[in-house]
Design an enzyme around this catalytic site. Structure first.
Site, short mmCIF file in Angstrom:
data_model
loop_
_atom_site.label_atom_id
_atom_site.label_comp_id
_atom_site.label_asym_id
_atom_site.label_seq_id
_atom_site.Cartn_x
_atom_site.Cartn_y
_atom_site.Cartn_z
N SER A 22 52.70 27.50 34.47
CA SER A 22 51.45 28.27 34.65
C SER A 22 50.39 27.44 34.76
O SER A 22 48.93 28.05 34.89
CB SER A 22 51.51 29.19 33.38
OG SER A 22 51.45 28.30 32.27
N ASN A 108 53.35 29.35 21.05
CA ASN A 108 52.98 31.02 20.87
C ASN A 108 51.65 31.50 20.15
O ASN A 108 51.00 32.30 20.90
CB ASN A 108 54.25 31.64 20.40
CG ASN A 108 55.29 31.44 21.13
OD1 ASN A 108 55.42 30.68 22.30
ND2 ASN A 108 56.57 31.83 20.45
N LYS A 281 23.45 50.17 64.37
CA LYS A 281 23.84 50.30 62.88
C LYS A 281 23.32 49.63 62.02
O LYS A 281 23.10 48.44 62.13
CB LYS A 281 25.47 50.20 62.96
CG LYS A 281 26.24 51.15 63.72
CD LYS A 281 26.35 52.37 63.02
CE LYS A 281 27.11 52.41 61.98
NZ LYS A 281 28.67 52.62 62.12
N ASN A 283 24.73 48.95 58.22
CA ASN A 283 25.95 49.45 57.25
C ASN A 283 25.60 49.00 55.95
O ASN A 283 25.25 48.12 55.53
CB ASN A 283 27.04 48.93 57.84
CG ASN A 283 27.58 49.70 59.23
OD1 ASN A 283 27.37 50.69 59.56
ND2 ASN A 283 28.15 48.87 59.77
N GLU A 288 29.96 49.52 49.61
CA GLU A 288 31.47 49.94 50.14
C GLU A 288 32.54 48.95 49.71
O GLU A 288 33.27 49.30 48.90
CB GLU A 288 31.60 49.99 51.60
CG GLU A 288 30.85 51.14 52.31
CD GLU A 288 30.91 51.33 53.93
OE1 GLU A 288 31.11 52.34 54.32
OE2 GLU A 288 30.73 49.97 54.22
N TYR A 315 57.00 36.81 20.85
CA TYR A 315 56.58 36.26 22.14
C TYR A 315 57.75 36.44 23.17
O TYR A 315 58.89 36.07 22.82
CB TYR A 315 56.29 34.78 22.15
CG TYR A 315 55.69 34.30 23.42
CD1 TYR A 315 54.64 34.28 24.09
CD2 TYR A 315 56.85 33.72 24.40
CE1 TYR A 315 54.14 33.83 25.19
CE2 TYR A 315 56.59 33.09 25.31
CZ TYR A 315 55.10 32.99 26.03
OH TYR A 315 54.87 32.84 27.21
N GLN A 320 53.30 35.37 29.92
CA GLN A 320 52.67 34.63 30.74
C GLN A 320 51.77 35.43 31.80
O GLN A 320 50.57 34.86 32.62
CB GLN A 320 53.48 33.68 31.33
CG GLN A 320 53.01 32.49 32.18
CD GLN A 320 53.67 31.44 32.47
OE1 GLN A 320 53.99 30.58 31.46
NE2 GLN A 320 54.24 31.02 33.45
N LYS A 323 47.74 36.53 32.52
CA LYS A 323 46.44 35.74 32.73
C LYS A 323 46.01 35.87 34.42
O LYS A 323 44.70 36.00 34.37
CB LYS A 323 46.67 34.33 32.63
CG LYS A 323 46.82 33.82 31.17
CD LYS A 323 47.28 32.49 30.83
CE LYS A 323 47.84 32.31 29.68
NZ LYS A 323 49.23 33.01 29.49
N1 ARG Z 1 52.43 29.14 29.39
C1 ARG Z 1 52.87 29.95 28.35
C2 ARG Z 1 52.14 31.25 28.48
O1 ARG Z 1 51.26 31.36 28.98
C3 ARG Z 1 52.76 29.28 27.11
C4 ARG Z 1 53.48 29.88 26.04
C5 ARG Z 1 54.70 29.33 26.27
N2 ARG Z 1 55.54 29.45 24.97
C6 ARG Z 1 56.79 29.61 24.96
N3 ARG Z 1 57.49 29.81 24.06
N4 ARG Z 1 57.41 29.32 26.27
O2 ARG Z 1 52.51 32.33 28.03
#
Ligand code: ARG
Length: 458
Positions: A22, A108, A281, A283, A288, A315, A320, A323
């Protein structure tokens, strides 16, 4: 270095890494990640979980990383996510002590804390942009105090109103958005740090210390919920979506009112666009485009709601996905609010055209019925008599304004000579001076009230 390598014999496949990582998008969290880690390390030191010296070394290391990222000396790359990146970098810089930072913490609770810190700042930015737009609308409402325009229902001319009323209506919508953002921020400002992976920790941590350092209102009271809750993201996306809905309505009105057909407002050249083929024109691309981006922000809200639907505690990696949509929604809503505030300053009124339109199509008919009702004719009867007057005008090709007193008197004996002054658009607007109404004096009060409420938000 992988954070989990002890348990594994073989490295992950290259494509599995790419799919799992990520870092390309969560690198935006670098500053909040370091802020949260500084607080965590300080707390570990205070509670004697690591030594004071170790805490200091960790904090110095983290600060040097922040400095280097800030001045562009350190590229954020080569790790699974921002949390691993910062930790790896810390170990590179201070050695084994760096490996103690993750004591009594999991990624987490770390990511949940980081993201809350980030979204808290996003709510503040949203509030600032909303305030700026409300001020621009109030400015426009003030300019419109002397102008009269038709108000619409069913997009048919309904009753004359002070033009300022139109802009205040939108200011009210965005004030509600401001209040909503303020309220959502309060729920966002609860700290998951200390929840561990899911079940808390056996170390003697003090969550009040981290809470105070990070300026959270309190630690979350349930660690399972703490690591899995993304309501604060959903709330931001909903707040942004409703703001986009309000913006799209404003855009639609501006697009309509600046057409050749309506011609009440004009958007200055600086905020208009032309056509590659039709030389005449002008616009309204900006309104829009704002209207168009509304769907995209709604999409991010629905994507997140779907991601968290039926998600088992606590979790899961699905989270993930919270975001990228958020970052895009945030960018869009702020851009739209800011450009709208700017563009409003470049809108001018054609007051003569607005005033003329406010008297056409029998916009003053309600006032004729009200006139009779005020003379004792039951309103329903007055409505019917006025309906007949309108029909006769249509048949004869005349207007309420061209009718003489005698013409009115032929429909009802209650009409006096003053009726001809009643059917002026300006008089009709001025007469609606009830609280919250469309008269210039009511609109002035509305402006004051909006400004007063606006000042309540920091
Ligand atoms: N990159 C992960 C996220 O955005 C971070 C948390 C990862 N935790 C795990 N148990 N793999 O959620």
């Amino acid at each position: 270095m992988k954070l989990w390598e002890g348990r594994f014999d073989a490295p992950t496949a290259k494509n599995a890494d790419i799919f799992n990582d990520s870092l390309p998008f969560d690198k935006k969290l670098w500053a909040v990640d370091i802020t949260a880690s500084l607080a965590h390390a300080a707390m570990l030191g205070c509670c004697g979980i690591i030594s004071g010296e170790e805490a200091k070394d960790i904090c110095d290391g983290l600060s040097s990383i922040a400095e280097d990222i800030n001045c562009g000396k350190l590229e954020i790359e080569g790790a699974e996510d921002i949390h691993s990146f910062v930790e790896n970098e810390l170990v590179k810089r201070i050695g084994d002590t760096g490996k103690k930072l993750h004591t009594a913490r999991s990624r987490n609770d770390q990511v949940a804390t980081d993201f809350r810190l980030y979204v808290r700042g996003s709510f503040d930015n949203l509030k600032d942009s909303l305030k700026n737009l409300i001020e621009a609308l109030v400015q426009k409402a003030t300019e419109g105090l002397k102008a009269i325009m038709p108000g619409y229902t069913h997009l048919r001319k309904a009753q004359p109103m002070c033009a300022g009323h139109f802009f205040n209506a939108y200011a009210e919508m965005f004030l509600r958005d401001l209040d909503r953002a303020d309220d959502s921020r309060r729920r966002c400002n609860i700290m998951p740090l200390g929840s561990g992976a899911l079940a808390g920790t056996s170390y003697p941590i003090d969550r009040n210390i981290t809470c105070e350092l990070l300026e959270f209102d309190g630690p979350c009271a349930n660690s399972l919920d703490g690591v899995s809750d993304r309501d604060f993201v959903a709330e931001y996306l909903f707040d942004a979506s409703l703001t986009m809905a309000h913006l799209s309505r404003l855009c639609e009105d501006l697009i309509l009112y600046t057409t050749e057909e309506f011609g009440y407002f004009e958007i200055a050249d600086e905020y208009s666009t032309g056509s590659s083929i039709m030389p005449q024109k002008k616009n309204p691309d900006i309104p829009e485009l704002i209207r168009g981006k509304t769907g995209r922000v709604y999409g991010h809200l629905f994507a997140l709601l779907t991601t968290i639907k039926a998600l088992p505690l606590a979790y899961d990696k699905d989270l993930q996905e919270d975001k990228e949509g958020f970052f895009d929604a945030e960018k869009q809503v702020i851009n739209c609010l800011d450009i709208m505030a700017e563009m409003l300053g470049a809108i001018t009124f054609d007051t003569a055209r607005m005033a003329k339109a406010a008297e056409s199509e029998f916009c003053c008919a309600t006032d004729v019925a009200d006139y009779l009702a005020k003379k004792g004719v039951p309103f329903r009867t007055a409505h019917a008599i006025t309906g007949k007057i309108v029909r006769s005008c249509i048949e004869k090709g005349t207007t309420l304004q061209k009718m003489k007193y005698e013409d009115y008197a032929a429909f009802a004996p209650q009409f006096g000579e003053d009726i001809t002054a009643i059917v002026k658009a300006k008089a009709c607007a001025q007469a609606r001076n009830s609280f919250g109404g469309a008269s210039p004096s009511s609109v002035k009060e509305n402006i004051k009230s909006i400004q007063k409420r606006l000042r309540q938000y920091r």
